[in-house]
Scaffold this active site. Structure first.
Site, mmCIF file in Angstrom:
data_model
loop_
_atom_site.group_PDB
_atom_site.id
_atom_site.type_symbol
_atom_site.label_atom_id
_atom_site.label_comp_id
_atom_site.label_asym_id
_atom_site.label_seq_id
_atom_site.Cartn_x
_atom_site.Cartn_y
_atom_site.Cartn_z
ATOM 1 N N GLN A 23 0.813 -1.364 -0.152
ATOM 2 C CA GLN A 23 0.103 -0.016 -0.034
ATOM 3 C C GLN A 23 0.855 1.275 -0.103
ATOM 4 O O GLN A 23 0.372 2.321 -0.153
ATOM 5 C CB GLN A 23 -0.911 -0.019 1.250
ATOM 6 C CG GLN A 23 -2.002 -1.022 1.328
ATOM 7 C CD GLN A 23 -2.899 -1.066 2.185
ATOM 8 O OE1 GLN A 23 -3.066 -2.152 3.030
ATOM 9 N NE2 GLN A 23 -3.648 0.160 2.559
ATOM 10 N N ARG B 99 -9.397 -0.649 7.168
ATOM 11 C CA ARG B 99 -10.390 0.254 6.598
ATOM 12 C C ARG B 99 -10.814 1.396 7.538
ATOM 13 O O ARG B 99 -12.151 1.676 7.705
ATOM 14 C CB ARG B 99 -11.834 -0.813 6.041
ATOM 15 C CG ARG B 99 -12.091 0.272 4.793
ATOM 16 C CD ARG B 99 -13.224 -0.413 4.259
ATOM 17 N NE ARG B 99 -13.888 0.424 3.117
ATOM 18 C CZ ARG B 99 -14.084 0.012 1.856
ATOM 19 N NH1 ARG B 99 -14.008 -1.507 1.791
ATOM 20 N NH2 ARG B 99 -14.619 0.688 0.836
ATOM 21 N N CYS B 100 -9.583 1.961 8.160
ATOM 22 C CA CYS B 100 -10.018 3.103 8.810
ATOM 23 C C CYS B 100 -8.778 4.058 8.947
ATOM 24 O O CYS B 100 -7.821 3.290 8.884
ATOM 25 C CB CYS B 100 -10.530 2.814 10.162
ATOM 26 S SG CYS B 100 -9.538 2.099 11.398
ATOM 27 N N GLU C 119 -13.307 5.066 3.889
ATOM 28 C CA GLU C 119 -13.274 4.201 5.263
ATOM 29 C C GLU C 119 -14.408 4.566 6.194
ATOM 30 O O GLU C 119 -14.642 3.995 7.137
ATOM 31 C CB GLU C 119 -11.912 4.554 6.185
ATOM 32 C CG GLU C 119 -10.851 3.756 5.172
ATOM 33 C CD GLU C 119 -9.293 4.358 5.493
ATOM 34 O OE1 GLU C 119 -9.209 5.538 6.059
ATOM 35 O OE2 GLU C 119 -8.515 3.640 5.307
#
Lengths: 287, 806
Positions: B237, B384-385, B760
């Site tokens: 990522q 996902r945050c 997110e």
């Protein structure tokens, strides 16, 4: 998740398959749809040195009517069952149950023979076959024999299959016209084994239950016939008290393992609820 | 002008710029199976590596015997910690300031920890080799419960830390203690609680789960001995960060390291950090002189690389009896597993958990976080945050519902009463953040009106009465959630990773024919950057998005960026893209002025070119300007049309949203039915509404999974029991509810295009909405708080404990 090495065999007849199994002994495993065996091999929990693929044996596949009996070849896939008009007409509970097995991709490969022969308590077909009064044709080095489904299961993954034997077909009497049926399966998601499931086949006469058979999936190390529960409803109109009694009688013979689906107490509780719901639904459609 | 002259609307539409539901350009290859993922990469002579892993959660490793493994045909090498010590790589730094074993060095600290790396000519041989490596273990008592980590008699996990009473984030209180992080005014907050008319206190746990992307972590490392260059293809990522980390720990000059992140099949925070597999594959390539591939399987992914959460949040709110909040006090016990392998900005041991005051005007607050080690896999990453933001949102949103219940107030009303008001922005929170913008009341009221909230409450009251009369076994819950996120890490004054400021970057090159390439420091894992980045440029410079190719992930060609996670791409890289485009535009304006023979101040930008003010027929399109940039620039100007921008954001952005979940639960089986889910998101300026909707759908599905069953669970002796998708809840389309999406638009005042980030939000807002729905359903039976996950059996147990089931 990478299997070890193995030799692959593809016999063209049951006799050849039996001979291979007999000659190769414990290191050999028959391969049907592969949806139980292959994952076990990927985890190296199963490490057969020889796989005997049954897909090359033409006469192991197919659904036919033999008088009042339905005969299904072991290599008939769950998808074949779902696509069969004969099954939909004569044994709709089999259609209903096949639809609750895994997912469409698995059903294209998974076979009824593999499902019933593996002795996996999570599989749906064994309890259903017991409910339908099915028997299994086993063919081995000393010939063929028929074993009732109810006598086949001895423990988790332990069955009446003798070394060298292959389950080649299942057969059961088609349920009588107007029978009521239901397969109630509680699962966490598509593709899951049952937290608990119940199969019911019954007939009604004069507003009362005339006959009833109840099978249970994944609440014991083997599939179960809930005979006391079934007897409790025969002769009744399935009033709430009877339903409760039947659920309690069914729960009483359950001994599920605690797992991520829930603790023992929960699995027994919902097992009883599956029985209740299957009975109610079966009665509603019986004529 | 004639009938065939395109209208302004047609010219705008032709650009497919910001606001357009442009179809995703990457889907052309993805839907045809033509993506190029790491596992698609096959280099000549490539070898395969795989791990021997520990069956024990805590044990001393007394012997590793590889003699039989080396006899397996195809097995070339077995790498152990002893091998790695020769190149000083037995341990590696984590992004959180801790160190982590690459391979077991004397002991193992969690089940499935990497013990040895078997290198072979193919994956099958590698696994055959694994089964022949004999490892002798001496089991040690496992520490599983984080609440027992700092007991006097707790087992010593990290022998490397014995006697070190200070870590990367200050003093340590116990050998299993990692850090204590405190924010806020303790005295003022304690005083608020002393004076409080009403207060609540609850231990709210956010269980351990896992990002579980469809594609697991993997890499191919190829070391060229002649050139001394290392090429790494990997599921990264943040490829540039990986390059810098490799340069620092492997002592290879950074320009001789080529990191390439090809197509990535989902990341969700799983692919930010560095894992033993990367190091071992690189070392194996250096040792063997051949490329080495490492591909994690599903069990390894779930049990060894980067879990998320495991936050246990004791939460107190002080309030007046009419429901005005006066203070917030939170203590978090954070279970990081065997190593602190968080992927937070380096100075933030608990990420941005101090956003825990949420959307509410708390006059004072105090937060303390204690991080501890246990015998579990290391982490925890931001699934996902933004960093620990979903934990914070869950904490405050559950706590507000608990307060509403205590006050006998409607939870939506309580929120409306305590929201930060629109005129208070920019708002300085009690725990130190400056919220850039928001209009919470409008969003909340829109949610309530659109869903018919009042009618739903009425229906719930009727259902409860029917339940009490024995007419139904279903109970109905309404889950209200109003979240404020903090995303876009981040300003250099707040954030860095290993000393590198968290800017992002874009380089745009326009070609003579009016097409161009944009290279960006972010890295899409499915977010659709190739589509949306081109849309920003299209609107900014008036070139159709179809004529802009977006490239990310190759550290040799992309400008240095900090990568994609924490919803930072649009707030940071998106801003860099707009700023680079504006540099292009500024030069284009000078060229247009020269060609149109006017002063550049006499020009105005008009959709796809420059027009002379007052002389509408005098117009030069951007396409023509691109051509002119390569043959007739003004005297003294360099030819070409290129720009680079590195953007250091002045602040974070603060997306928010109002969610409602309507759920029915059958108390007899615990089976739930999400009857309705409404999600209103405000992410500021909306670049591609279709992609936003897709992001919301995906994030809500993950939130649904987490709240309703997705869990990494250990038994009491440290065995991980959720190692496959059989038991780790991954919903299919069948289980996934239908999503209703909606929006308001409150642009960020400091972002060049006003955008805030959205990927997110649905996870952050969704988890409390689901959990509040379950808790709301049970509240009338007397429950105060039921911990997640809310899977069937736990719902049944809740009903049973409350006396609703015999």
């Amino acid at each position: 998740m990478i299997p070890g090495s193995f030799s692959y065999h593809r016999p063209a007849s049951v006799a050849d398959a039996v001979k291979l199994l007999t000659d190769l002994g414990e290191d050999a495993r028959p391969l049907a749809g592969g949806h139980s065996l292959v994952p076990m091999m990927k985890l190296r929990l199963a490490t057969p040195a020889h796989l005997i693929d049954l897909h090359g044996i033409a006469n192991l596949k197919g659904i036919r009517r033999d008088g009042t009996n339905l005969v299904i070849g072991a290599m008939t896939t769950q998808h074949d069952l779902l696509a069969s008009d004969e099954i939909a007409r004569s044994a709709p509970i089999l259609h209903e149950t096949a639809l609750l097995i895994a997912d469409p991709q698995v059903r294209y490969r998974g076979t009824i023979g593999g499902n019933v022969a593996n002795g996996d308590p999570g599989n749906d077909m064994p309890a259903l076959m017991m409910t339908l009064g099915a028997s299994y044709r086993l063919e081995g080095p000393s010939g063929a024999r028929d074993v009732p489904a109810a006598d086949f299961y001895q423990g988790a993954y332990f069955t009446a299959l003798e070394p060298g034997e292959i389950l080649t077909s299942v057969s059961f009497p088609a349920p009588v016209a107007g029978h009521g049926y239901a397969y109630e399966k509680l699962k966490r998601k598509v593709g899951d084994y049952a937290t608990a499931a119940a199969a019911v086949v019954l007939t009604m006469a004069g507003g009362k239950v005339a006959s009833c058979v109840i099978g249970l999936t994944n609440v014991h190390e083997t599939p179960l016939l809930a005979t006391d529960a079934a007897n409790a409803v025969i002769g009744t109109s399935l009033d709430p008290a009877t339903l409760k009694k039947a659920a309690a009688a069914a729960s009483a013979i359950m001994s599920p393992a605690a797992d991520a689906r829930g603790p023992v107490e929960y699995r027994k509780h919902v097992g009883g609820i599956m029985v209740t719901r299957a009975l109610q639904r079966a009665v509603a459609i019986a004529k | 002008m004639n009938d065939l002259t395109p209208t302004r609307e047609q010219r705008t539409a032709a650009l497919e710029g910001m606001g357009c539901k442009r179809k995703r350009v990457e889907d052309i290859r993805f839907t045809q199976g033509r993506g190029n993922y790491v596992d698609d990469i096959k280099l000549p002579g490539m070898l395969h590596g795989d791990f021997v892993r520990s069956p024990h959660p805590h044990a001393r490793v007394t012997k590793i015997d590889d003699s039989e493994a080396l006899k397996v045909p195809g097995v070339l090498a077995v790498i152990t910690a002893e091998t790695l010590k020769t190149v000083n790589l037995a341990w590696m730094p984590t992004l959180a300031g801790d160190v982590q074993m690459v391979l077991a060095d004397g002991k193992v600290l969690f089940q499935n920890q990497e013990v040895a790396f078997v290198v072979a000519t193919d994956r099958y041989a590698a696994d055959d080799g694994i089964n022949k490596v004999i490892v002798e273990y001496e089991p040690l008592p496992p520490l599983v419960d984080p609440f027992k980590a700092m007991d006097a008699d707790a087992p010593v996990l990290r022998e490397d830390l014995v006697g070190k009473m200070s870590g990367a984030h200050g003093p340590r209180k116990h050998n299993n203690h990692i850090f204590e992080w405190m924010v806020g005014d303790k005295d003022l907050t304690d005083a608020a609680f002393r004076k409080a008319e009403v207060s609540i206190k609850e231990m709210i746990s956010y269980h351990r789960t896992h990002p579980s992307p469809l594609e697991t972590c993997q890499c191919v490392c190829s070391f060229d001995k002649i050139k001394g260059e290392l090429t790494i293809y990997g599921t990264f990522q943040a490829p540039h960060v990986i390059r810098t980390v490799v340069a620092l720990i492997a002592k290879i000059p950074e320009h001789k390291i080529h990191v390439i992140a090809p197509d990535i099949g989902g990341g969700f925070g799983n692919k930010v950090g560095a894992y033993p597999g990367y190091i071992c594959a690189a070392v194996a390539s250096i040792v063997t002189g051949k490329p080495v591939k490492w591909v994690e399987d599903r069990i390894e992914n779930l049990t060894a690389t980067s879990f998320a959460r495991d936050y246990h949040m004791t939460t107190e709110i002080a309030a007046t009896k009419d429901g005005k909040v006066t203070g917030l006090r939170v203590h978090v016990l954070a279970d990081h597993g065997a190593f602190d392998a968080c992927a937070d900005p380096s100075k933030w041991p608990a990420g941005f958990f101090n956003i825990v005051t949420g959307s509410y005007d708390f006059p004072t607050a105090h937060l303390a976080v204690d991080g501890v080690y246990t015998n579990k896999a290391p982490g925890g990453v931001a699934y996902r945050c933004s960093f620990r933001v979903t934990e914070a949102a869950y904490c405050i949103e559950r706590a507000m519902d608990i307060l509403a219940q205590k006050l006998n107030m409607d939870p939506a009303e309580l929120r409306l009463k305590n929201f930060i008001k629109p005129e208070q922005f920019p708002y300085h929170s009690a725990l130190g953040w400056e919220y850039d913008s928001g209009d919470y009341h409008t969003a909340m009221r829109k949610m309530m009106e659109t869903t018919g909230y009042a009618a739903l409450r009425k229906e719930q009251a009727e259902k409860r009465a029917a339940f009490a009369r024995g007419e139904t076994r279903d109970i109905m819950g309404l889950g209200v959630s109003f979240f404020t996120e903090i995303v876009g890490a981040g300003p250099s004054k707040n954030c860095d990773i290993l000393g590198i400021a968290m800017f992002d970057s874009c380089e745009i090159r326009m070609h003579p024919t009016g097409a161009g390439i944009a290279r960006v420091g972010s890295k899409s894992q499915g977010q659709g950057h190739e589509t949306t980045w081109a849309q920003i440029i299209a609107t900014e410079i008036g070139i159709p998005a179809d004529n802009i190719m977006v490239e990310e992930g190759n550290t040799d060609t992309a400008p240095y960026g900090l990568g994609t996670y924490g919803s930072r791409s649009t707030p940071v890289a998106g801003a860099a893209i707009a700023m680079a485009a504006r540099k292009i535009k500024a030069k284009a304006q000078m060229i247009a002025a020269y060609k149109l023979e006017v002063h550049e101040d006499d020009l105005e930008f008009d959709i796809d070119g420059f027009r002379v003010r007052g002389l509408p027929e005098k117009f030069m399109s951007m396409k023509d300007i691109c051509w002119a940039a390569y043959n007739s620039v003004p005297p003294g100007m360099e030819p070409g049309l290129e720009a680079v921008s590195y953007y250091d954001p002045p602040n974070m952005t603060y997306p928010f949203g109002a969610y409602l979940c309507v759920m029915d639960i059958d108390v007899d089986t615990g089976v739930y039915n999400v009857r309705r889910f409404y999600a209103l998101d405000d992410c500021g300026t909306r670049i591609n509404p279709m992609i936003i909707e897709g992001q919301i759908h995906g994030g809500l599905t993950e939130a649904f999974a987490i709240a309703m069953g997705q869990e990494i669970r250990y038994d009491e002796v440290g065995n991980v029991v959720t190692g496959s998708f059989m038991d780790f809840f991954m919903p299919t389309a069948v289980e996934t509810p239908h999503w209703e999406t909606d929006f308001t638009v409150t642009p960020s005042p400091h972002h060049p295009i006003g955008a805030k980030g959205v990927g997110e939000s649905p996870n952050v807002g969704g988890v409390p909405a689901f959990s509040n729905a379950v808790n709301d359903a049970f509240s009338f039976l007397g429950s105060k708080h039921i911990q997640m996950p809310h899977d069937f059996w736990r719902n049944w147990k809740a009903a049973k404990d409350l006396g609703a089931v015999a």
